[in-house]
Scaffold this motif. Structure first.
Motif, short mmCIF file in Angstrom:
data_model
loop_
_atom_site.label_atom_id
_atom_site.label_comp_id
_atom_site.label_asym_id
_atom_site.label_seq_id
_atom_site.Cartn_x
_atom_site.Cartn_y
_atom_site.Cartn_z
N LEU A 292 0.83 -1.21 0.00
CA LEU A 292 0.00 0.00 0.00
C LEU A 292 0.86 1.26 0.00
CD1 LEU A 292 -2.84 -0.95 2.55
CD2 LEU A 292 -2.95 -0.96 0.06
N GLU A 293 1.95 1.25 0.78
CA GLU A 293 2.84 2.40 0.79
C GLU A 293 3.50 2.60 -0.58
OE1 GLU A 293 5.57 1.77 3.93
OE2 GLU A 293 4.11 2.19 5.52
N SER A 294 3.84 1.50 -1.22
CA SER A 294 4.43 1.61 -2.56
C SER A 294 3.44 2.23 -3.54
CB SER A 294 4.87 0.23 -3.04
OG SER A 294 5.81 -0.34 -2.17
N TYR A 295 2.17 1.85 -3.41
CA TYR A 295 1.15 2.42 -4.30
C TYR A 295 0.95 3.91 -4.04
CZ TYR A 295 -3.43 3.40 -6.34
OH TYR A 295 -4.47 3.96 -7.05
N ASN A 300 2.12 9.48 -5.82
CA ASN A 300 2.50 10.80 -5.30
C ASN A 300 1.45 11.37 -4.34
OD1 ASN A 300 4.90 12.05 -5.56
ND2 ASN A 300 4.49 12.96 -7.54
N GLU A 301 0.72 10.46 -3.64
CA GLU A 301 -0.32 10.83 -2.68
C GLU A 301 -1.44 11.68 -3.29
OE1 GLU A 301 1.31 12.67 0.72
OE2 GLU A 301 2.57 10.95 1.29
N THR A 302 -1.62 11.53 -4.59
CA THR A 302 -2.69 12.28 -5.27
C THR A 302 -3.74 11.36 -5.89
OG1 THR A 302 -1.37 12.33 -7.31
CG2 THR A 302 -1.15 14.21 -5.79
N PRO A 307 -6.92 8.35 0.25
CA PRO A 307 -7.58 8.46 1.57
C PRO A 307 -8.05 7.11 2.11
CG PRO A 307 -8.38 10.16 0.09
CD PRO A 307 -7.59 9.22 -0.74
N VAL A 308 -8.58 6.29 1.20
CA VAL A 308 -9.03 4.96 1.65
C VAL A 308 -7.86 4.12 2.12
CG1 VAL A 308 -10.25 2.87 0.95
CG2 VAL A 308 -10.99 5.09 0.07
N ILE A 309 -6.74 4.19 1.40
CA ILE A 309 -5.56 3.41 1.77
C ILE A 309 -5.03 3.86 3.12
CG2 ILE A 309 -3.15 2.96 1.14
CD1 ILE A 309 -4.01 3.00 -1.78
N LEU A 310 -5.01 5.17 3.36
CA LEU A 310 -4.54 5.68 4.65
C LEU A 310 -5.45 5.21 5.79
CD1 LEU A 310 -3.49 9.31 3.65
CD2 LEU A 310 -2.02 7.33 4.02
#
Length: 621
Positions: A292-295, A300-302, A307-310
């Motif tokens: 998930l962090e790699s995605y 680029n957190e855009t 938001p769902v992943i976080l």
């Protein structure tokens, strides 16, 4: 680069011990059967068969070996409990259904587990048989050798592969140290038995007395019942008042002690296994979080899913922390249940001894004898299974409560939404307070305006007699529509409370979680009641004392009679025939009990009528 713990796991992933414990369990049946055969050869049969039976050739040898008296054994309790503790690893092996010696269909798994239970029982049978055998010298030697065999194999298993793939270092020791400690205790116990038996055999100490029918604590209980009540009771400490009050006139049977010891060790092993599964799942979740962090980094957190992943990452992190944090309270809850079960057993047994059955549901006042006999065989195993599953269910429930607290109170503060959280919390508390206030107001109005005054100044409550009936009917009419909506909340609260109490008390086999009238569907509670009745009928101190008095009196009368006959036979005077002695005693009995004369069978003859007339004259005079 691997950490030290990771390297240990990788190293022990390929570790193969020279001792296969499952295979050793199969081969241990050979010395087990040999020990059983030797003890059975020494055991004498009390009732021999007829001469035409083939077993007559064996004489009175090869009696039935009893490993443990599950009803009336109060001596040597902790030794039996430790012997049960030595079987904990194999019990957990069966509990996890890891016993698969045969490839059978799914429907036949119950038979495979039954065979596994018999094999484990037969493998550990010598421990109990050697502890309970009357032939102390032989049984102590056999028991010491068999315990030493299991001890050496267990130490070899730990020393060759001490680490594991989940916990890491000394994982195998974490699993096997309780059984190792129990085996060491049994070695010391059998060595102590051997020394005492050898001293008795050499004549240095008197031989052990026969096991008494009436135990000392049972005799003290009966004496306490016959003793006048003291005007002042002894002062009790805080621990005796609030936690547990020791009773010197009560002892738990060996079955209860063994069940609790085995339940403690199995609960410990279950927690270790659960933690290993948590480590395995945590490692998988760490890999998933890395993806998930790699995605997120790739987008680029855009991205739209960021938001769902976080939120998913936050849920995983919170769940792992809550699960670890609730291990201790769930464990303490299960441990407290074990102690509470002992306290309830003593309380329920004392009530049954006093003839009080009001604490039982009505349908359990006269249980079936066959169900009670089966219940005492089921109880110990079911109690352990209920504790293990109860721990897991309580752990899950406490984890869900922890998640609710985290998302309801903690996370809003960490996300700088504390004021909003307080506002919602205040609104919720205010709403519940208003609803409860309206319910209390209804109670106050009913007590103040719709009930007639007290009949006397000493009455605590008003009588159930209506007053102001017209106002009462209007009161009911207008609150009818509001109570429909209030009933919805009451129904949901009933469901919630039932779920919470049911899951919280699932391990309490001494208390039913079914509603009144449906207690028979609770098989665990039925096993508890049946076990209580069997113990009540076979270990009631008053009943055992009565039987002890009868047996002791019978033995004394036989001894006195034998001594008197021996004196008569050894006297220098004329010998009296048995027929004359019987007639003389008959005459004494009929003179002392005149009513028996008329009940005697009449014989034809003038002498018999004269004898009866003489007896009647003697009795009247």
């Amino acid at each position: 680069m691997f950490t030290a713990n990771a390297r240990t796991r990788q190293l022990n992933g390929t570790c193969t011990s020279s001792v296969d414990m499952e295979l050793f369990l199969h081969y241990s049946l050979i010395p087990s059967l040999f020990i059983i055969l030797v003890l059975s050869l020494l055991q004498r049969r009390e009732h021999c068969r007829q001469t035409d039976d083939t077993s007559y050739l064996l004489g009175n040898h090869f009696g039935i070996i009893v490993p443990l008296d599950f009803v009336g054994t109060f001596s040597n309790r902790w030794s039996y409990g430790i012997a049960f503790g030595a079987t904990a690893n194999k019990i957990m092996f069966l509990f996890s259904e890891g016993y698969q010696p045969l490839q059978v269909p799914q429907w036949a798994q119950a038979f495979v587990l039954l065979i596994g239970g018999f094999e484990v029982g037969l493998s550990f049978f010598p421990f109990f048989a050697c502890l309970s055998s009357e032939f102390r010298l032989t049984s102590s030697i056999l028991g010491f050798c068999y315990s030493l065999l299991w001890f050496v194999v267990t130490v070899l298993q730990i020393s060759e592969c001490p680490h594991g793939q989940f916990v890491g270092r000394y994982e195998t020791l974490l699993f096997y140290w309780p059984s190792l400690l129990c085996l060491a205790f049994l070695l010391g116990r059998f060595l102590h038995m051997f020394v005492k038996a050898l001293k008795a055999h050499l004549g240095w100490e008197p031989h052990a007395e026969e096991k008494p029918l009436l135990e000392a604590h049972q005799a003290e209980h009966v004496k306490q019942l016959l003793r006048k009540a003291c005007p002042r009771e002894r002062k009790k400490s805080w621990f005796q008042t609030r936690v547990y009050d020791w009773d010197p006139c009560f002892q738990f049977p060996s079955r209860m002690v063994g069940t609790i010891v085995l339940a403690f060790i199995c609960l410990y092993l279950f927690i270790i296994i659960e933690f290993c599964m948590f480590v395995f799942v945590r490692d998988k979740l760490d890999v998933f979080e890395g993806k998930l962090e790699s995605y997120v980094a790739l987008m680029n957190e855009t991205g739209t899913l960021t938001p769902v992943i976080l939120q998913v990452k936050e849920l995983i992190s919170v769940s792992k922390g809550v699960w670890v944090a609730t291990i201790l309270p769930a464990s303490l809850t299960s441990v407290s249940y074990l102690f509470h079960i002992l306290a309830c057993y003593r309380k329920h047994m004392k009530r049954l001894w006093a003839g009080n059955k009001h604490f039982l549901p009505l349908r359990f006042h006269n249980p079936s004898p066959s169900e009670s006999v089966v219940a005492i065989a089921r109880y110990s195993g079911w109690q352990i299974a209920y504790i293990l599953w109860g721990y897991l269910i309580i752990h899950v429930m406490q984890s869900l409560c922890g998640l609710m607290i985290m998302y309801g109170l903690v996370l809003p503060v960490t996300h700088h939404r504390g004021l909003e959280m307080l506002r919602r919390l205040g609104l919720g508390i205010l709403t519940i307070s208003i609803i409860l206030g309206l319910m209390i107001l209804q109670m106050w109005i009913a007590a103040s305006f719709f009930l007639q005054p007290k009949l006397g100044p000493g009455d605590k409550q008003k009588p159930l007699a209506l007053n102001n009936r017209k106002a009462f009917h209007n009161f009911n009419y207008f609150l009818f529509f509001y109570n429909v909506l209030l009933g919805l909340g009451a129904c949901l609260s009933r469901l919630l409370i039932s779920c919470i109490l049911g899951t919280w008390l699932i391990a309490r086999i001494d208390r039913t979680i079914m509603q009144s009238g449906y207690e028979g569907a609770d098989m665990g509670f039925s096993a508890w009641i049946g076990m209580l009745y069997v113990d009540h009928y076979h270990t009631n101190p008053v009943l055992v004392s009565f039987c002890h008095i009868l047996i002791t009196g019978h033995r004394e009368r036989k001894l006195q009679k034998a001594i008197k006959y021996w004196c008569l036979d050894q006297s220098a005077g004329p010998r009296i025939s048995a027929r004359s002695r019987t007639r003389w005693r008959l005459l004494q009995t009929l003179i002392n009990n005149p009513r028996l004369i008329m009940l005697r069978k009449s014989k034809s003859g003038h002498g018999s009528q004269e004898f009866t007339q003489i007896l009647l004259t003697c009795s009247e005079s």
